[in-house]
Design a protein around this motif. Sequence first.
Motif, short mmCIF file in Angstrom:
data_model
loop_
_atom_site.label_atom_id
_atom_site.label_comp_id
_atom_site.label_asym_id
_atom_site.label_seq_id
_atom_site.Cartn_x
_atom_site.Cartn_y
_atom_site.Cartn_z
N TYR A 222 50.85 -0.84 -17.93
CA TYR A 222 51.71 -1.87 -17.36
C TYR A 222 52.13 -2.85 -18.44
CZ TYR A 222 53.68 -5.26 -14.20
OH TYR A 222 54.56 -6.10 -13.57
N HIS A 223 53.43 -3.06 -18.55
CA HIS A 223 53.93 -4.05 -19.50
C HIS A 223 54.28 -5.33 -18.75
CE1 HIS A 223 55.96 -6.06 -22.75
NE2 HIS A 223 57.03 -6.19 -22.00
N SER A 224 53.58 -6.40 -19.10
CA SER A 224 53.88 -7.70 -18.49
C SER A 224 55.04 -8.32 -19.24
CB SER A 224 52.68 -8.63 -18.59
OG SER A 224 51.56 -8.06 -17.99
N LEU B 193 47.96 -4.85 -7.16
CA LEU B 193 48.70 -3.88 -6.34
C LEU B 193 48.52 -2.47 -6.89
CD1 LEU B 193 51.93 -6.00 -5.84
CD2 LEU B 193 50.36 -5.31 -4.02
N LEU B 194 48.61 -2.34 -8.21
CA LEU B 194 48.50 -1.01 -8.81
C LEU B 194 47.09 -0.44 -8.68
CD1 LEU B 194 50.66 -1.44 -12.04
CD2 LEU B 194 51.26 -0.18 -9.95
N GLN C 236 45.11 3.18 -14.22
CA GLN C 236 45.72 2.20 -15.12
C GLN C 236 45.05 2.28 -16.49
OE1 GLN C 236 47.00 -1.80 -13.71
NE2 GLN C 236 45.74 -1.35 -11.92
N VAL C 237 45.85 2.45 -17.53
CA VAL C 237 45.28 2.45 -18.87
C VAL C 237 45.70 1.16 -19.58
CG1 VAL C 237 45.25 4.96 -19.07
CG2 VAL C 237 47.22 3.69 -19.91
N GLU C 238 44.83 0.69 -20.45
CA GLU C 238 45.10 -0.57 -21.13
C GLU C 238 46.11 -0.34 -22.25
OE1 GLU C 238 45.38 -4.26 -21.30
OE2 GLU C 238 44.13 -3.37 -19.72
N LEU C 239 47.15 -1.16 -22.24
CA LEU C 239 48.15 -1.11 -23.30
C LEU C 239 47.68 -2.05 -24.41
CD1 LEU C 239 51.02 -0.08 -24.01
CD2 LEU C 239 51.94 -2.03 -22.77
N PRO C 240 47.43 -1.53 -25.62
CA PRO C 240 47.01 -2.45 -26.69
C PRO C 240 48.04 -3.56 -26.89
CG PRO C 240 46.83 -0.16 -27.42
CD PRO C 240 47.53 -0.14 -26.10
N LEU D 139 55.09 1.63 -5.93
CA LEU D 139 54.55 1.10 -4.67
C LEU D 139 55.24 1.71 -3.46
CD1 LEU D 139 54.05 -2.69 -5.54
CD2 LEU D 139 52.38 -0.83 -5.65
N ASN D 140 56.41 2.32 -3.70
CA ASN D 140 57.15 2.93 -2.58
C ASN D 140 56.96 4.44 -2.53
OD1 ASN D 140 58.93 2.73 -0.36
ND2 ASN D 140 60.62 3.50 -1.63
#
Lengths: 263, 470
Positions: free
Chosen positions: A157-159, A176-177, A185-189, A259-260
């Motif tokens: 996920y990119h914030s 939500l995810l 969910q994998v951590e984005l460095p 989410l859909n």
Amino acid sequence: MEHSDRSIDKETVLFELGDGIRNCAQLMVTCLVDAIYPSVGISAVEVLEAQGITVEFPSDQTCCGQPAFNSGYWKDARAMARHTLDVFSVTNGPIVVPSGSCTDMIVHQYTELLKDDAEYLAKAQDVAGRTYEFTQFLVDKMGLDDVGARFRGRAAYHSSCHGLRGLNLREQPRVLLSHVEGLKQVELPCSEECCGFGGLFSVTMSSISGSILERKLDNLEESGADLLLGNDVSCLMHMAGGLKLRGTQIEVKHISEVLNTHD
Amino acid sequence: MTNLTFYERTRDALEDPTVNQAIRVGARRFVSHRASTVSGLPEMDSLRDRARVIRAETLNKLDVFLAEFADNVELNGGRVFWAKNADEANDYVVKLAAARGVRHVVKSKSMVTEEIELNHALEVAGVRVIESDLGEFIAQLAGERPSHIIAPVLHKTRGEVGKLFEEELNVAYTEEPIALNDIARSHLRDIFLSSDMGISGVNFGVAESGTLSLVTNEGNGRFCTTTPRIHVALMGMERLVPTFADLGTMLPVLEISATGQRLTVYNNLLTGPRRSGEPDGPEELHVVILDNGRSDTLASEVAEILYCIRCGACLNICPVYQSIGGHAYGSVYPGPLGSVLTPTLMGLEQWHELPHASTLCGACKEICPVRIDIPSLLLRLRDASSKANHSPVWIRTLMRIYSIVARHPKLFQLGMRFASVSSRLFAKEDWLNRLPPPLNGWTDHRNFRALAKKSFGQQWAERRSTEHTS
């Protein structure tokens, strides 16, 4: 995984708008979603509807003015802000926007832009007070954490920065995810680092933008994700375009699309 | 400094892999040091709030505090010179050096002296100037300007420093940091002892006591300000705190933000020159208080940039700085802070690109110890720049047309249709790999997504009509 029935009972009153109208939200779809990624808008509508929200789409909406505001054309931005306020100030209820930066524009920048215009400042304050980014609306306003989605994939996920720092959107999308069945969910460095988009910056200072993008995409590849998610299609379009040029097979989606999904 | 344009300097920086790598590693090291210190310091947030209040109060009554500060410097036996601009400041120091027969000057790190190009002025007058901060010393040997406000040679690898020392100082090549440090140290020792004048900057001037607070990690600041017989301190006129107690807030906030140290190694508090009976200290102290555009800045809509305490944290965290380093900005003050300060002090016409050299990601605002809203200041300068017609005609035209069209929904939708059809004409599976100028910058680094066949608005309208007919 077992899901409770998450959607709101038709009798539940989340917000009352007078005249017996309840649980109705306005969609501000944003110009980029409208023109380039309409499926993001459709997904957002369907997620909201599945939660018992009636969605209205004021059809005279165009662009919030952010491109002009951010590139320093405040006079032009002001004109677009006034138009957007004319469209939304006559509506009732919450305004939902599938973009952190457009939400931030409306919530935080309109009042600065229109501080010398009493009439529109009042409209800006009214509209700002009921405008929410999509995940912010679901989590903070509706109190949801699970919308019953199923999606298989390893997602980074990119914030996007304006949502992250302007609206403090940190937990909402992740919560939500985390309830999406099948999604890891994998951590984005360096996940809170900018992707380098920056609006017109990506065109006028494209080599700097490109250099920041390279670092982001390197981190993305390193994360092992097969799916990149975010809540701003502007940044997503920039990163997807970079992946396309690289030839990297990582899918890019707006969070509403995941989410859909229920299969 | 350079005849290259901002775009040429940027291109050069991006094409230099060593510089690129060195800057990123260095900047990130600062960021992570700071983060680890802050994580063990729950009071950091309230310290920053307090620091911001102190800066705001100082600038609100700057005239009062400046007068108080100057009076106290003079009461302590120092001299104060008010310099309106760079020329006046340089002139004062050059004339002082001439009057006192000064041949050698040793300097402690000072960005204000970079701003006014004091070294050059002194050298033209025949005075030899040696920088004693290790980074500045290296930059001076290399004939370069600092690329970072607290780490002047962040852009250099230690191998490059080793080679430079080998060539310039006639020593055997080494790239061991301690050995390199020893070389500089022994080289500088004689210079400290033989200089007639020491020049320093000022981190904070304390109004109530006339004290100069000077922060270093190498001890060179103390050497410069106590060994030579004359000490000249140059200070931007905004660099005051009202009271001694305020240093208790400002120093830790500065030091943690700059390097992640809870306390910098040398915290000097200098109050006046040597008094009778004291064993050391300079015979004379001169404090040059520099305006050089700061009064105008204080009255402008970007006055908040004067809160800046020069910690460099916004440079370290900035994705643009991490990409291009300090030199590409072309200005004495690089990074987000420099992109506001430089056009404000030196003129927007010459420096109009700098406010645009940002993605507006807000990381600078988030890390700033005194919480300066740098993105908002950059935006105000962008607005000022467009009003003064400094930006490209095509952007101006595009924005004007876009804003007119956006006020007419039907026209907007028609425009989008046109853009959709034309983009799809050239697209392969929804993507274009080239856009025409002036938009080609986009496709130099990423493909462009064609517009959708049917906009959301169209799809919504169809959805509604189906609902109504069904």
